[in-house]
Scaffold this active site. Structure first.
Site, PDB file in Angstrom:
ATOM      1  N   GLU A  14      42.643  15.488  -6.137  1.00  0.00           N
ATOM      2  CA  GLU A  14      41.369  14.830  -6.442  1.00  0.00           C
ATOM      3  C   GLU A  14      40.621  14.416  -5.177  1.00  0.00           C
ATOM      4  OE1 GLU A  14      42.524  11.690  -9.213  1.00  0.00           O
ATOM      5  OE2 GLU A  14      42.216  13.068 -10.870  1.00  0.00           O
ATOM      6  N   GLU A  27      43.968   3.224 -19.298  1.00  0.00           N
ATOM      7  CA  GLU A  27      42.820   4.096 -19.062  1.00  0.00           C
ATOM      8  C   GLU A  27      42.545   5.015 -20.256  1.00  0.00           C
ATOM      9  OE1 GLU A  27      43.487   6.484 -15.599  1.00  0.00           O
ATOM     10  OE2 GLU A  27      41.672   7.669 -15.863  1.00  0.00           O
ATOM     11  N   ASP A  29      48.604  13.409 -17.503  1.00  0.00           N
ATOM     12  CA  ASP A  29      47.990  12.213 -16.914  1.00  0.00           C
ATOM     13  C   ASP A  29      47.964  11.020 -17.856  1.00  0.00           C
ATOM     14  OD1 ASP A  29      46.648  10.507 -15.323  1.00  0.00           O
ATOM     15  OD2 ASP A  29      44.780  11.630 -15.240  1.00  0.00           O
TER      16      ASP A  29
HETATM   17  O1  GCW Z   1      44.241   9.347 -14.317  1.00  0.00           O
HETATM   18  C1  GCW Z   1      43.607   9.688 -13.142  1.00  0.00           C
HETATM   19  C2  GCW Z   1      42.559   8.646 -12.961  1.00  0.00           C
HETATM   20  C3  GCW Z   1      42.146   8.471 -11.517  1.00  0.00           C
HETATM   21  C4  GCW Z   1      43.396   8.249 -10.698  1.00  0.00           C
HETATM   22  C5  GCW Z   1      44.295   9.462 -10.823  1.00  0.00           C
HETATM   23  C6  GCW Z   1      45.598   9.318 -10.054  1.00  0.00           C
HETATM   24  C7  GCW Z   1      43.714   6.885  -8.760  1.00  0.00           C
HETATM   25  O2  GCW Z   1      41.456   8.958 -13.766  1.00  0.00           O
HETATM   26  O3  GCW Z   1      41.280   7.363 -11.461  1.00  0.00           O
HETATM   27  O4  GCW Z   1      43.106   7.993  -9.352  1.00  0.00           O
HETATM   28  O5  GCW Z   1      44.625   9.639 -12.181  1.00  0.00           O
HETATM   29  O6  GCW Z   1      46.593   8.985 -10.691  1.00  0.00           O
HETATM   30  O7  GCW Z   1      45.622   9.538  -8.870  1.00  0.00           O
END
Ligand code: GCW
Length: 689
Positions: A290, A392, A364
């Site tokens: 990311e 989240e 995730d």
């Molecule tokens: O779930 C995703 C989130 C990001 C997060 C990423 C991660 C910190 O949307 O906000 O970044 O995972 O775990 O690195």
């Protein structure tokens, strides 16, 4: 002293005290502890234990025990930090965090003993003792020995230096970098007490989407101030380190770990930190994921990149947590396969002080995923499991979802790699992404405190039952007269969220950016694997991701491949995770996939309605302030569960054109209405460093 007739439990509460409320016991006058005895008084962890015992016992028993290095009175509580009780010898000598509790024996003057091989063990024993008292009505009667299963029991803050919190739904970060190191908010001490009470021994202060400034010298001085507060509670501080920090902070022209200047930079930086914080825990790194920099930018693997930082930490006993949540610039055939694909070949190549930190599921933190195939698949890599306490993907703070059940589900899944091996056997620690913030109740909602609590308790002993943990938490937080109805609510809560957001193994269906609410139709994001359509693959003929065809299923042990390889034997709660099936495919219920989806989405909404009803019956049993906030949040949840159901069904129906099964209401509004909803104020969406 209470002067009014109002029962103490009904005085308004704001939740700040968490599970450490220490209310006067109904039968308090039958119990006495007049002295806390310990002949080693200079150890800060012991002082913290004594202070907590005095505070808790005074509040619960109505009298404050004196501290003394020798026994001078009856009814003493003995703390023995280096006197191992023979009956618990093996545990206590092998594990310096373990403790034993010896109940009062009639022939002895002293009443009770907490024995351990270190002051840290005594600290945990003290919190345990207070918990037993708070939950029960008498001193614990049985000899108890307790040792943590893992040495790393962590909270990971995704807190930015500007006090925003990525995916944080509880206000600002509790670290006020501007006022540190001169001003220490007393809240930090309460934070430390709360963590120690559930066995958390490590905290990462900063976001994994890291800012190089975290390592700037003045930030290190500020970090030291926090570390000094947390230390007496047995908590080590960690920071996130950005792989490109040598360039961004050190003015080097590269961060290539092969370059000697870069290696030296890391060594000097680490040594500067240890000068300030001699027991510094180490770093957590998110690399090549990311947009975060990492070794792959230099053609190196994660193991090669980790080496430079791990080597710098090693002489000081520091550890490096390297995250396996990676996805690179190439769009993979299947995102769910990526962590394993990258890290399995690196087994054995990481330094000894490196832990690879793996999210519980392969994608995730979704409401339901199978366990990550990395658990059980590597022999020579130490793994830590990362779970997400901040919700989240489960409705942020306003939806009630107790995650103990979700974490228990993954921890207790057999890996099928070795006989009797469960996921919990394959890890050396648990890290929970924090849901803690500056809100008065810490977590944004009263029920979200239970997830912080469960995180600690499960990382101490992952074999515990989620129900037991919920029982404890409710009894401590709301009182033991409401445990049954509230535990019942909690135990069903996560499944309700699964039902109304993504039943049958559907996943990653949320709106863009903030991730709040449904967005199964989203198909226009830069990366294919950011789009919900990539994950559900629905079209007019069917729905689901065929992970047999993608090959992902082969990352699991043979037993799972057989079970999950065939839709007939795949548990229905993961069916569309592993298979793409026609809408008409018949399930065990006799319903088609489409009918079952309608059924389950509706069931989720009905469950929230039921939970809300059940909560309303507790009006006279829970203090008015917490009662009302929970009731109002449940109202939001019911409204939004219906929103999720209707929006999702409207979308699926736009693809399959099938009629709604009899007895189920169609969505209240047309699909376009749901597609038009935006949430510009949804919190937590901050990718700033
Ligand atoms: O779930 C995703 C989130 C990001 C997060 C990423 C991660 C910190 O949307 O906000 O970044 O995972 O775990 O690195």
């Amino acid at each position: 002293m209470e002067t009014t007739a109002t029962p103490p439990s009904l005085k308004p509460e704001d939740g700040y005290e968490l599970w450490l409320r220490y209310r006067l016991l109904p039968s308090h006058d039958q119990f006495k502890i007049s002295q806390i005895v310990c002949n080693e008084s200079s150890d800060p962890l012991l002082s913290a234990a004594v202070a907590e015992l005095q505070r808790g016992l005074e509040a619960m028993l109505g009298h404050r025990p004196e501290f003394s290095p020798v026994v001078t009175q009856d009814h003493a509580l003995l703390l023995q930090p280096s006197q191992v009780y023979p009956g618990a010898l093996a545990h206590l000598t092998l594990n310096h965090e373990a403790f034993a509790y010896l109940p009062k024996r009639a022939e002895e003057r002293q009443s009770h003993t907490i024995s351990a091989s270190s002051s840290r063990g005594v600290l945990y024993g003290a919190f345990w003792f207070l918990r037993q008292l708070q939950m029960g009505t008498a001193f614990p009667q049985t000899l108890t020995v307790s040792a943590p299963s893992y040495s790393l029991r962590m909270v990971n803050h995704w807190d930015n230096l500007n006090r925003t919190v990525e995916r944080g739904y509880a206000g600002q970060s509790i670290w006020d970098w501007h006022k540190l190191p001169d001003y220490i908010d007393p809240r930090i001490i309460d934070y430390a007490r709360a963590n120690a009470s559930i066995g958390i021994n490590s905290v990462v202060l900063t976001n994994v989407n890291a800012n190089s400034m975290v390592l700037r010298s003045d930030t290190i001085v500020k970090t030291r101030a926090i570390a000094d507060v947390l230390r007496p509670y047995g908590i080590k501080v960690f920071l996130t380190s950005r792989f490109s920090a040598p360039e961004e902070l050190g003015n080097l022209t590269t961060s290539d770990p092969r370059v000697p200047d870069v290696q030296q930079w890391w060594c000097k930086k680490v040594s500067e930190i240890y000068d300030q914080i001699p027991d510094f825990g180490g770093f957590l790194v998110k690399a090549n994921s990311e947009g975060q920099p990492g070794p792959q930018s230099y053609g190196l693997s994660h193991a090669e990149g980790a080496r430079v930082i791990a080597d710098a930490l090693a002489p000081f006993g520091g550890v490096l947590l390297w995250r396996a949540f990676v996805y690179d610039d190439q769009i993979p055939v299947d995102r769910a396969a990526q962590a394993y694909a990258e890290f399995k070949p690196l087994d054995g190549l990481f330094q000894e002080n490196v832990f690879v930190q793996v999210k519980n599921g392969p994608i995730d933190f979704q409401p339901r995923e199978p366990f990550s195939p990395l658990f059980g698949a590597v022999d020579e890599t130490s793994l830590v499991m990362e779970v997400q306490a901040t919700k989240e993907y489960l409705g942020f703070a306003s939806h009630l979802a107790y995650l103990g059940t979700m974490w228990e589900e993954v921890l207790k899944t057999p890996t099928q790699q070795r006989p009797a091996e469960l996921v919990l056997h394959t890890i050396k620690g648990v890290a929970g992404v924090s849901n803690i913030g500056s809100d008065r109740n810490w977590c944004g909602s009263h029920f979200d405190q239970s997830n912080w609590y469960a995180l600690g308790r499960l990382s101490w002993d992952p074999t515990q039952e989620a129900r037991e943990i919920a029982n404890e938490w409710v009894s401590l937080t709301f009182g033991s007269d409401v445990t049954d109805p509230i535990v019942s609510i909690m135990m069903r809560s996560r499944e309700a969220v699964v039902d109304y957001t993504g039943p049958l193994g559907l996943t990653h269906l949320m709106a863009t950016g903030h991730h709040y609410g449904p967005g199964p139709w989203v198909n226009d994001l830069d990366r294919a694997d950011w789009n919900p359509t990539y994950f559900h693959r629905a079209n007019k003929d069917g729905i689901g991701f065929d992970r047999v065809a993608s090959g992902t299923i082969q990352q699991y042990a043979a037993g799972w491949q057989i079970l999950w390889g065939d839709p007939k034997t795949t548990p229905e709660n993961l069916l569309l995770w592993f298979h793409h099936l026609p809408w008409s495919y018949e399930l065990k219920s006799g319903r088609s996939v489409w009918e079952e989806l309608v059924y389950r989405y509706s069931r989720g909404v009905a469950e929230v309605k039921a939970i809300r009803q059940e909560w309303s019956h507790l009006t006279s049993k829970v203090d008015p302030d917490r009662f009302t906030q929970v009731a109002e949040f449940l109202k939001i949840q019911e409204k939004e569960a219906l929103w999720w159901r209707d929006a999702s069904l409207a979308y699926w129906q736009s693809l399959n054109g099938l009629p709604y099964p009899e007895g189920f209401d169609p969505p209240q509004m047309p699909l376009e209405y749901y597609q038009g909803i935006t949430h510009p104020f949804a919190p937590g969406n901050t990718h700033t460093g």
